[in-house]
Design an enzyme around this catalytic site. Structure first.
Site, mmCIF file in Angstrom:
data_model
loop_
_atom_site.group_PDB
_atom_site.id
_atom_site.type_symbol
_atom_site.label_atom_id
_atom_site.label_comp_id
_atom_site.label_asym_id
_atom_site.label_seq_id
_atom_site.Cartn_x
_atom_site.Cartn_y
_atom_site.Cartn_z
ATOM 1 N N GLU A 1 27.771 20.992 39.425
ATOM 2 C CA GLU A 1 27.112 21.280 38.483
ATOM 3 C C GLU A 1 25.053 21.448 38.788
ATOM 4 O OE1 GLU A 1 27.391 20.919 35.104
ATOM 5 O OE2 GLU A 1 28.553 18.750 35.822
ATOM 6 N N HIS A 2 24.696 21.698 38.018
ATOM 7 C CA HIS A 2 23.594 22.595 38.683
ATOM 8 C C HIS A 2 23.271 24.100 38.974
ATOM 9 C CE1 HIS A 2 20.830 19.904 35.950
ATOM 10 N NE2 HIS A 2 21.388 19.272 36.527
ATOM 11 N N THR A 3 25.030 24.819 38.667
ATOM 12 C CA THR A 3 25.496 26.070 39.733
ATOM 13 C C THR A 3 24.953 27.102 38.510
ATOM 14 O OG1 THR A 3 27.195 24.894 39.690
ATOM 15 C CG2 THR A 3 26.186 24.907 41.910
ATOM 16 N N LEU B 1 31.126 16.732 26.207
ATOM 17 C CA LEU B 1 32.545 17.780 25.817
ATOM 18 C C LEU B 1 32.166 18.970 25.806
ATOM 19 C CD1 LEU B 1 35.939 15.281 25.344
ATOM 20 C CD2 LEU B 1 34.024 15.583 27.632
ATOM 21 N N SER B 2 30.642 19.178 25.215
ATOM 22 C CA SER B 2 30.816 20.657 24.167
ATOM 23 C C SER B 2 31.135 20.795 23.372
ATOM 24 C CB SER B 2 31.382 22.416 25.380
ATOM 25 O OG SER B 2 30.238 22.448 25.057
ATOM 26 N N SER B 3 31.165 19.736 21.934
ATOM 27 C CA SER B 3 31.558 20.090 21.232
ATOM 28 C C SER B 3 31.132 21.053 20.434
ATOM 29 C CB SER B 3 30.874 19.111 19.613
ATOM 30 O OG SER B 3 30.326 18.756 19.691
ATOM 31 N N SER B 4 29.411 21.926 21.197
ATOM 32 C CA SER B 4 29.174 22.292 20.190
ATOM 33 C C SER B 4 29.296 23.869 20.345
ATOM 34 C CB SER B 4 27.299 22.706 20.990
ATOM 35 O OG SER B 4 27.625 22.806 21.976
ATOM 36 N N GLU C 1 23.995 29.443 20.076
ATOM 37 C CA GLU C 1 23.375 28.739 20.824
ATOM 38 C C GLU C 1 21.689 28.302 21.350
ATOM 39 O OE1 GLU C 1 26.119 25.379 22.515
ATOM 40 O OE2 GLU C 1 24.865 24.469 22.665
ATOM 41 N N ASP D 1 30.601 27.312 29.264
ATOM 42 C CA ASP D 1 30.811 26.149 28.192
ATOM 43 C C ASP D 1 31.909 27.348 27.244
ATOM 44 O OD1 ASP D 1 29.635 24.662 28.879
ATOM 45 O OD2 ASP D 1 28.660 23.580 27.251
HETATM 46 P P1 ADP Z 1 28.121 18.853 22.843
HETATM 47 O O1 ADP Z 1 28.666 20.105 23.287
HETATM 48 O O2 ADP Z 1 28.303 17.850 24.027
HETATM 49 O O3 ADP Z 1 29.038 17.315 22.023
HETATM 50 P P2 ADP Z 1 25.490 19.188 21.136
HETATM 51 O O4 ADP Z 1 24.716 18.608 20.885
HETATM 52 O O5 ADP Z 1 25.044 20.580 22.700
HETATM 53 O O6 ADP Z 1 26.731 18.302 22.319
HETATM 54 O O7 ADP Z 1 26.384 19.740 19.802
HETATM 55 C C1 ADP Z 1 26.272 18.471 18.844
HETATM 56 C C2 ADP Z 1 26.164 19.184 18.473
HETATM 57 O O8 ADP Z 1 27.229 20.557 17.450
HETATM 58 C C3 ADP Z 1 26.100 18.583 16.381
HETATM 59 O O9 ADP Z 1 25.021 17.457 16.581
HETATM 60 C C4 ADP Z 1 26.503 19.189 15.399
HETATM 61 O O10 ADP Z 1 25.066 19.896 15.401
HETATM 62 C C5 ADP Z 1 27.448 20.514 16.170
HETATM 63 N N1 ADP Z 1 28.674 20.419 16.229
HETATM 64 C C6 ADP Z 1 29.577 19.462 17.270
HETATM 65 N N2 ADP Z 1 31.104 20.296 16.432
HETATM 66 C C7 ADP Z 1 30.497 19.911 15.162
HETATM 67 C C8 ADP Z 1 31.823 19.415 14.153
HETATM 68 N N3 ADP Z 1 32.889 19.361 14.357
HETATM 69 N N4 ADP Z 1 30.864 19.259 12.756
HETATM 70 C C9 ADP Z 1 29.344 19.411 12.685
HETATM 71 N N5 ADP Z 1 29.060 19.645 14.021
HETATM 72 C C10 ADP Z 1 29.345 19.544 14.701
HETATM 73 MG MG MG Z 2 26.520 20.685 23.786
#
Ligand code: ADP
Ligand code: MG
Length: 387
Positions: free
Chosen positions: A38-40, A129-132, A164, A176
């Protein structure tokens, strides 16, 4: 997750229902959890993430014009823009990830016009969990196939990260996107953030699961403190570079060298450098421990990592410390630490399956209802599921 797992058939059906025609391409990309390291990343060191078994799925089809129509089931939203004219001011933030990927592909000459896209996901959105990255990588996989462009994995990772940075405005590292693209089931990825050299570490978890507990808090000071840590790491690097010109990042410095300068260095820089150099060492050791199936040793390293992030790097907070304390005193929890940038966000724990329920109960009772538990296993990397 309570919902049935997302799959190709249901995604194809939902797309057809939404857009009235068949999807040309369906792609899938997982989220991630960083086990240690972490932070590496911005110190050009080592990280050891797994991909989650939860993924983001996108289905899409090309349009004959330049119009883009993207719907996300998570938000029950459809947004429309012209592929060459996405605007931050008038677009919801979540579209920036898809728009960024599309715009950057076009900028490198890809033949990508308009398209329709449906986004589905069982990765918790904004839950650490990096949904982004899952959204960027799934979109990139699909749009690359639609456009017929050829990119290697590293180029895809770079393009997603750039989306991003430039479109979503988040200055993330390369971890990620890399793990989402490169993961293999039942392995962790030991990634060298300087060279991008990576190794698959077999992770036969057997009776263990990876549990992520979201603290439900995100402290305001996170962004400012992140920038300060970056500056402090640069200053510490500069200190050691004056002694040895081969040093260009803290990655090049050993813990022993840092300790040898304990009495001369600024105490804050000393503590930051100690964390980074030791964390690199711990990450390499943890990769060995996991590969041997020595989860006790790996768990100890996770605990050490948390203490170091709390005391030397000072990026933990009351809530994360409380969750780690609860986890590490629950029988059957092998290791626990904060994961992610800190100042809120999540902890990750290695938990025997029969200890998941007791852990969930203790978290609810002693920490409170705003915590969210997600259980996962090391999943496979992004894939084209149709097309
Ligand atoms: P994390 O990556 O940890 O989940 P982030 O804040 O970096 O958190 O990313 C979340 C953002 O990514 C959400 O606010 C949205 O803008 C976008 N996002 C992620 N998954 C979806 C999805 N399934 N539908 C729409 N937007 C999404
Ligand atoms: Mg993210």
């Amino acid at each position: 997750m309570a919902d049935a797992a997302i799959d190709r058939e249901s995604t194809a059906r939902r797309f057809a229902e939404r857009f009235g025609r068949a999807a040309g391409v369906i792609a899938r990309a997982p989220g991630r959890v960083n086990l240690i390291g972490e932070h590496t990343d911005y110190n050009e060191g080592l990280v050891l993430p797994i991909a989650t078994e939860q993924s983001t799925w996108v289905a899409c089809v090309a349009r004959p014009d330049l119009s883009v129509r993207v719907a996300s089931e998570a938000l029950d939203e459809l947004h429309t823009w012209r592929v060459d004219d996405w605007r931050r001011e008038t677009s919801p933030h979540w579209t920036s990830y898809v728009a960024g990927v599309a715009a950057l592909l076009r900028a490198r000459g890809a033949r990508l016009g308009g398209f329709e896209m449906l986004v589905r996901s069982d990765v918790p959105v904004g839950g650490g969990l990096s949904s982004s990255a899952a959204l960027e990588v799934a979109s990139a996989k699909a749009l690359i196939l639609l456009s017929g462009e050829a990119l290697d994995t590293r180029e895809v990772a770079d393009l997603c990260r750039q989306a991003e940075h430039q479109f979503a405005g988040v200055p993330c590292g390369i971890m990620d996107q890399s793990i989402s693209l490169l993961a293999q089931a039942d392995t962790a990825l030991l990634l060298d953030c300087r060279t991008r050299v990576h190794a698959y570490i077999p992770l036969q978890l057997g009776e263990l699961a990876v549990v992520v507990v979201d603290s439900g808090v995100r402290h305001e000071l996170a962004a400012g403190e992140y920038a300060r840590r970056l500056a402090q790491c640069r200053a510490a690097t500069e200190y050691f570079r004056k002694l040895d010109p081969r040093v260009s990042a803290l990655r090049d410095v050993s813990p022993a060298t840092v300790r040898a300068h304990a009495s001369q260095m600024d105490p804050t820089l000393l503590a930051r450098a100690l964390h980074v150099t030791m964390e690199n060492q711990r990450t390499a050791e943890a990769a060995d421990a996991f590969a041997r199936g020595d989860f006790t040793a790996a768990g100890r390293l996770m605990a050490d990592s948390h203490r170091s992030l709390r005391d030397d790097y000072e990026v933990s907070c009351r809530e994360l410390d409380a969750l780690v304390r609860i986890a590490s005193t629950t029988p059957g929890v092998i290791g626990a630490r904060m994961t992610g940038g800190g100042f809120g966000g999540c902890i990750v724990a290695l938990v025997r399956r029969d200890a998941i329920e007791p852990l969930a109960e203790r978290v609810a009772r002693e920490y409170g209802e705003r915590a969210r538990l997600v259980r996962t296993r090391p999943g496979r990397g992004a894939s084209i599921e149709h097309g």
